[in-house]
Structure formats: structure tokens, C-alpha cells
Design an enzyme around this catalytic site. Structure first.
Site, PDB file in Angstrom:
ATOM      1  N   ASP A  75      97.981  27.592  -7.405  1.00 17.62           N
ATOM      2  CA  ASP A  75      97.383  26.260  -7.451  1.00 17.62           C
ATOM      3  C   ASP A  75      98.102  25.400  -8.489  1.00 17.62           C
ATOM      4  O   ASP A  75      98.810  25.904  -9.348  1.00 17.62           O
ATOM      5  CB  ASP A  75      95.871  26.312  -7.702  1.00 17.62           C
ATOM      6  N   ASP A  77      97.929  22.201 -11.231  1.00 19.10           N
ATOM      7  CA  ASP A  77      97.155  21.294 -12.075  1.00 19.10           C
ATOM      8  C   ASP A  77      98.076  20.167 -12.504  1.00 19.10           C
ATOM      9  O   ASP A  77      99.276  20.373 -12.704  1.00 19.10           O
ATOM     10  CB  ASP A  77      96.631  22.019 -13.312  1.00 19.10           C
ATOM     11  N   ASP A 175      96.453  27.189 -24.453  1.00 23.56           N
ATOM     12  CA  ASP A 175      96.399  28.509 -25.084  1.00 23.56           C
ATOM     13  C   ASP A 175      97.777  29.108 -25.425  1.00 23.56           C
ATOM     14  O   ASP A 175      98.137  29.219 -26.580  1.00 23.56           O
ATOM     15  CB  ASP A 175      95.513  29.469 -24.275  1.00 23.56           C
TER      16      ASP A 175
HETATM   17  P1  ATP Z   1      96.376  30.846 -13.217  1.00 18.96           P
HETATM   18  O1  ATP Z   1      97.736  31.072 -12.695  1.00 18.96           O
HETATM   19  O2  ATP Z   1      95.592  32.071 -13.300  1.00 18.96           O
HETATM   20  O3  ATP Z   1      95.643  29.698 -12.589  1.00 18.96           O
HETATM   21  P2  ATP Z   1      96.571  29.054 -15.423  1.00 18.96           P
HETATM   22  O4  ATP Z   1      97.427  29.141 -16.642  1.00 18.96           O
HETATM   23  O5  ATP Z   1      96.858  27.959 -14.477  1.00 18.96           O
HETATM   24  O6  ATP Z   1      96.614  30.448 -14.749  1.00 18.96           O
HETATM   25  P3  ATP Z   1      93.922  27.986 -15.584  1.00 18.96           P
HETATM   26  O7  ATP Z   1      92.668  28.683 -15.926  1.00 18.96           O
HETATM   27  O8  ATP Z   1      94.121  27.453 -14.221  1.00 18.96           O
HETATM   28  O9  ATP Z   1      95.088  28.996 -15.926  1.00 18.96           O
HETATM   29  O10 ATP Z   1      94.108  26.839 -16.657  1.00 18.96           O
HETATM   30  C1  ATP Z   1      95.114  25.842 -16.548  1.00 18.96           C
HETATM   31  C2  ATP Z   1      95.708  25.542 -17.920  1.00 18.96           C
HETATM   32  O11 ATP Z   1      94.708  25.012 -18.778  1.00 18.96           O
HETATM   33  C3  ATP Z   1      96.270  26.742 -18.658  1.00 18.96           C
HETATM   34  O12 ATP Z   1      97.604  27.001 -18.283  1.00 18.96           O
HETATM   35  C4  ATP Z   1      96.164  26.307 -20.104  1.00 18.96           C
HETATM   36  O13 ATP Z   1      97.212  25.443 -20.443  1.00 18.96           O
HETATM   37  C5  ATP Z   1      94.885  25.489 -20.095  1.00 18.96           C
HETATM   38  N1  ATP Z   1      93.703  26.297 -20.448  1.00 18.96           N
HETATM   39  C6  ATP Z   1      92.801  26.838 -19.588  1.00 18.96           C
HETATM   40  N2  ATP Z   1      91.828  27.477 -20.235  1.00 18.96           N
HETATM   41  C7  ATP Z   1      92.101  27.346 -21.542  1.00 18.96           C
HETATM   42  C8  ATP Z   1      91.448  27.760 -22.733  1.00 18.96           C
HETATM   43  N3  ATP Z   1      90.325  28.480 -22.688  1.00 18.96           N
HETATM   44  N4  ATP Z   1      92.014  27.415 -23.919  1.00 18.96           N
HETATM   45  C9  ATP Z   1      93.145  26.692 -23.960  1.00 18.96           C
HETATM   46  N5  ATP Z   1      93.796  26.272 -22.876  1.00 18.96           N
HETATM   47  C10 ATP Z   1      93.293  26.586 -21.681  1.00 18.96           C
HETATM   48 MG    MG Z   2      95.774  27.403 -12.710  1.00 24.59          MG
END
Ligand code: ATP
Ligand code: MG
Length: 524
Positions: A75, A77, A175
């Protein structure tokens, strides 16, 4: 000097109180090597629309990380300096969602093929001191006040996070360094503030800032560390020592996180294609227990054959792009308890169906009680379990009714997994597979055949009631037919020639996948 002046105007905390926001580095395609073909058209459409309206817009977070690693992101963002209202105004189907973290969902397509691009506004990085400064400063800009729903509790935990800010602060509040990069599909430039690109090259998972403070701000980052370590370990990633070290000691902070958020994070650990790897990481990092009660059970049961095949099956399905349902996995995890409670009641000569109902109630009380508002999840689990003895009735009208149930496929897949550990004869699952795909007249024939088979196998057998034996009880695993109504009791265990049973390859009906119930909650 000028920056300090602007900071003052913006009502930001003085420099000494500020964390290090990193230096903006613009990395061209020739260096980062992202393949533009891996970028989703709809994400490009979103960034382009925002940019044409005069805003900054980038693909951000995990999608950039995955693109950089040559993976196709599941996905996308987008991060922008437009407010949620401004974003919403630019798209036909856009919805502002979330309270803790207001974002916009821009929706493309319909039904199962729909695609949601999550658009979030750049957030300010606020630690305690900075939050107080912003709140107390009369010159806090209108734009900042607009998003001013921020709160930090006495321990430094961020409660709400809706203060808009510049991109460098947005990067700092993310993060991991590899999760904090911005990609502009138009110029193909990656904006990196925290050395995400070198860390990706070195295969290091590094928390931005001081890990101890970052886990305190939001303890869910502990679980995220485990998840990314699991997801990226096949690519050679390791948690940086400083990031890994405080994990165990910080785990107690999870007690203050709302149960529903922990439940959602648990599902992300288990249902994003890396369940087995996540469990291995939990153990490796000393977090095998104490994150969330139900997760403790999963980790413990991951040793058992049934939960192991269920987790492996979930990972396989996600890998193949098939939907997965939390109800299905949790039904697998708690099946041992249900069976045990059921066996106990059958031994007391209770009727099988009410006995099963009661056993299920008991398991819900003991294991799921603390997750409220998950009625559909519980209802689906119950249905999967209640279907199991019904699969063993292949005569009369039962099969015709059962196959029409909306959750038939989930119940059937569950039965299939039970054959994998030889709890049920594989031929029963094969029969149902055939039955579910057959025409009406073929179905009649199948019922007749089942009836004949049953009669033949019953000849000379005493009609005794046998209760299901709890997993791990005296009988060897390979002895199928543990339940009184079990077909395995009726159908022979070995082949006609007495040869050992062969495990057949699954033949799943295409498209008839487990229905994704959509219980997994909102991601931050
Ligand atoms: P995935 O591939 O599993 O979706 P992702 O890195 O995209 O991993 P998401 O949960 O979709 O994870 O979150 C999108 C982004 O938002 C992360 O890459 C990070 O930059 C930020 N983020 C999400 N949750 C947190 C958190 N608890 N603290 C800090 N940053 C966060
Ligand atoms: Mg994501």
C-alpha cells in the site's frame, strides 16, 4: 540565524530543546535506483493532483522503504503540506478519518478491487517541552492551531498527534530511518533526513532519535520493531543494537496502550505475511510474553502442529495476495481450548452441539473477553467452530444447507487445516471440496456415495460414543477420528491397500477464498 528567527515566529521551542531534525538530502534516481514501474498509478495521481494545486506531496514511509529494496509496496501512503480539508477538496472520493491521527483516505475503484491511498498532513514533532511552548505561545500560527489537538501525558506518551508542521519535523516523528523517506514520483527524487538510504544499504533498522524516549512516547513502536525485523530479516536487515537493547525493559509500557490498539498491532504481526518470522523475532528479542495476552497464547501455541500450519498457511496466503481473516487465524489458535472444553462436556454425556456451544462460550470468556466491540469477529469464529461437527454429516439435507452458508469457505478451510495435522481424514475434506463445486445432481450422487461408504464402514463396528481427545492427550497424532461424530471414525484411516496416508495437494476453488472480514483496525 534566519532559521532561528523563523522558528521563533512559528512559536517553536528554542533550539536547545529541539531534537535533531536531520539535514535534508535530495537523492536522485541514479543513486537510489527506484524502479518507477513499481509505483502505483493511483499514488502518482494523488501526488500529482496535490502538486498541481500548489502543495508539496510525496510518497512516504513503508512504500519508499519497499521501493528502495526493490519490493512492490502493498500500500501507498502520501504525505503533504495540505490540511485534511484541503486534500478532501481535491478528490471526488476522499474521506477524513481518524481521531488520534486525522488522515484522508482517497479511494479508487470499487468493491474488492478498491484501492485506498492514505494521505497525511506533515506533522510537527512535539516532545513535552516543545508541546508546552507551542501551547503557551501567543504567536502560534493559525495553521498550527488548526491542528492543535495535541497532548502528551506526564510520562511523555503522545496521546494525540494532529499538529501540522514542516517536512523535517514530520520525518523526525516517524519511527525508523528507513521508514522516514519521501519520494516524489514526478522528479524521482528521494528526500532523506535521517540517513535512511545508507541504513537501507547497510541493512540496519535504526530508530530515529533516542530509542528509549521513542518507545516511551509510543510503546507500540516496540511491536513495530519486531514486525519490521521479521519482515526485513530475509533481506539481511538487523535491528541496530541501540534500537534493540531497550526493547525488553520498555515492554512494561505497553500496559498503558489501549487494548484495541494492541489487538490491531497483534493482527499486523500475524496477518501481513510474516507471522512465523515475527514469532521467531519475539522469542529472539525476549518478548515472547507480556505484549498482549492473546499474543502470548499464539507464541506458546506456535509450537503446536495445528497453530504452526495455520500460521504458515496465513503467511502463504498473504504472499499469494489472497485475503486473510483474523477470525480464521484466531479460531485456529483457540481450537485446542474449544476441543478440550468440548471433550470434557461430551465425557459428561452432554449433547454434542450444546456442549460445543458452551465450550466456545467458555473460551470467549477466558481468552477474548477483554476485546470489546468485536462482535463480528467472535461471531465468525463461532461459526467456523460450529461448522466442524456439521462437516461430518454427509447425509440427508445437511450438506446442502451447509454449503450455502456465507462462511462455508472459512469453515471448510479450517477443516482442511485439520486434515493437515491428521485430526480429520483428508478424504472428508476432499469430499466437501467436490461437493461444493458440484452440480445439484452430482451432489445427490456424492451424498449417496457417502452414505454407502458410511454403511460399509459401520458393519461390525460397535456404536460407541467417543469424545474428542484434547491435543497432546494419549493418542498419537496420526490417529484420526477423535470425535464421536468424526467421519474418521467412520472412514478408514489408511488407504484400502493399507499404505500410509498420503497428504494430497490442496485444490482450492479459485476465487472462493476466505472472506476478509476486515476486522483489522486502523493503522497509524
Ligand atoms: P507496512 O509495509 O507494514 O505498511 P509501513 O512502514 O508502511 O509498513 P504503516 O503502519 O503503514 O507502516 O505506517 C506508515 C508510516 O507511518 C511508517 O513508515 C512510519 O513512517 C509512520 N509510522 C507509523 N506508525 C508509527 C509510529 N507508531 N511511530 C512513528 N511513526 C509511525
Ligand atoms: Mg504502510
Amino acid at each position: 540565524m534566519i532559521k532561528q528567527f523563523i522558528d521563533k515566529l512559528m512559536g517553536k521551542a528554542p533550539k536547545s530543546n529541539k531534537p535533531h531534525f536531520g539535514r535534508r538530502t535530495e537523492v536522485p534516481a541514479s543513486v537510489h535506483g527506484i524502479d518507477p514501474n513499481l509505483v502505483d498509478d493511483r499514488a502518482i495521481n494523488v501526488t500529482r493532483t496535490l502538486q498541481q494545486a500548489g502543495f508539496e506531496a510525496y510518497i512516504v514511509g513503508g512504500a519508499v522503504r519497499d521501493l528502495l529494496l526493490g519490493l512492490r509496496p502493498k500500500d501507498f501512503d502520501v504525505a503533504t503540506d495540505a490540511t485534511p480539508e484541503q486534500v478532501k477538496g481535491l478528490f471526488r472520493r476522499a474521506f477524513i478519518i481518524g481521531r488520534r491521527f486525522r488522515i484522508v483516505h482517497v479511494v479508487y475503484g470499487r468493491g474488492r478491487d478498491n484501492e485506498v491511498i492514505e494521505v497525511s498532513t506533515f506533522r510537527a514533532h512535539l516532545d513535552n517541552a516543545a508541546a508546552e511552548q507551542v501551547k503557551g505561545n501567543e504567536r502560534t500560527s493559525k495553521r498550527q492551531l488548526e491542528g492543535m489537538h495535541h497532548a502528551v501525558d506526564s510520562s511523555g506518551r503522545v496521546l494525540r498527534d494532529n499538529v501540522w508542521g514542516p517536512q523535517d519535523e514530520d520525518a523526525t516523528r516517524r519511527d525508523f530511518t528507513v521508514n522516514a523517506m519521501y519520494y516524489d514520483p514526478e522528479s524521482q527524487i528521494v528526500v532523506d533526513y535521517h540517513g535512511g538510504i545508507p541504513d537501507a544499504k547497510k541493512r540496519v533498522l535504526r530508530m530515529i532519535g533516542d530509542p528509549v524516549a521513542r518507545y516511551r512516547e509510543d510503546p507500540v513502536r516496540i511491536i513495530r520493531a519486531v514486525r519490521f525485523a521479521a519482515k526485513l530479516s530475509p533481506l539481511g536487515f538487523k535491528l541496530e543494537a541501540k534500537t534493540a537493547k531497550p526493547l525488553t525493559q520498555s515492554a512494561t509500557l505497553l500496559a498503558d496502550v489501549p487494548q484495541s490498539r494492541l489487538f490491531d498491532e497483534m493482527l499486523k504481526l500475524l496477518q501481513t505475511g510474516h507471522a512465523l518470522a515475527s514469532i521467531a523475532q519475539l522469542k529472539k528479542l525476549g518478548l515472547a510474553t507480556g505484549i498482549y495476552p492473546l499474543l502470548d497464547v499464539v507464541v506458546e501455541r506456535a509450537e503446536s502442529a495445528f497453530v504452526q500450519v495455520a500460521l504458515a498457511d496465513t503467511d502463504r496466503r498473504v504472499g499469494e495476495g489472497k485475503p486473510v481473516a483474523p477470525s480464521f487465524l484466531l479460531a485456529c489458535v483457540l481450537w485446542a481450548d474449544v476441543r478440550e472444553g468440548w471433550a470434557k462436556r461430551l465425557a459428561r454425556k452432554e449433547h454434542p452441539y450444546p456442549a460445543l456451544q458452551d465450550a466456545i462460550d467458555e473460551v470467549f470468556d477466558a481468552r477474548i473477553g477483554d476485546v470489546s466491540g468485536r462482535g463480528k469477529l467472535a461471531a465468525d469464529m463461532r461459526e467456523i467452530w460450529m461448522m466442524q461437527p456439521r462437516f461430518e454429516k454427509r447425509v440427508g439435507s445437511t450438506p446442502f444447507g451447509l454449503v450455502e452458508q456465507p462462511r462455508f469457505r472459512a469453515g471448510f478451510d479450517f477443516l482442511r487445516l485439520r486434515t493437515d495435522i491428521e485430526e480429520v481424514d483428508v478424504r472428508l475434506a476432499d469430499w466437501w471440496q467436490e461437493f461444493s463445486m458440484a452440480s445439484d445432481s452430482e451432489r445427490e450422487d456424492l451424498v449417496q456415495a457417502a452414505k454407502a461408504e458410511q454403511q460399509a464402514s459401520q458393519v461390525g463396528k460397535p456404536r460407541v460414543r467417543r469424545a474428542p481427545r484434547p491435543e497432546g492427550a494419549a493418542a498419537p497424532r496420526s490417529s484420526a477420528g477423535q470425535s464421536e461424530v468424526s467421519p474418521a471414525a467412520a472412514s478408514p484411516d489408511a488407504g484400502d491397500d493399507g499404505a500410509p496416508k498420503k497428504r494430497r495437494r490442496r485444490r482450492r476453488k479459485p476465487g472462493a477464498a476466505v472472506d476478509q472480514a476486515g476486522e483489522s483496525g486502523s493503522a497509524e
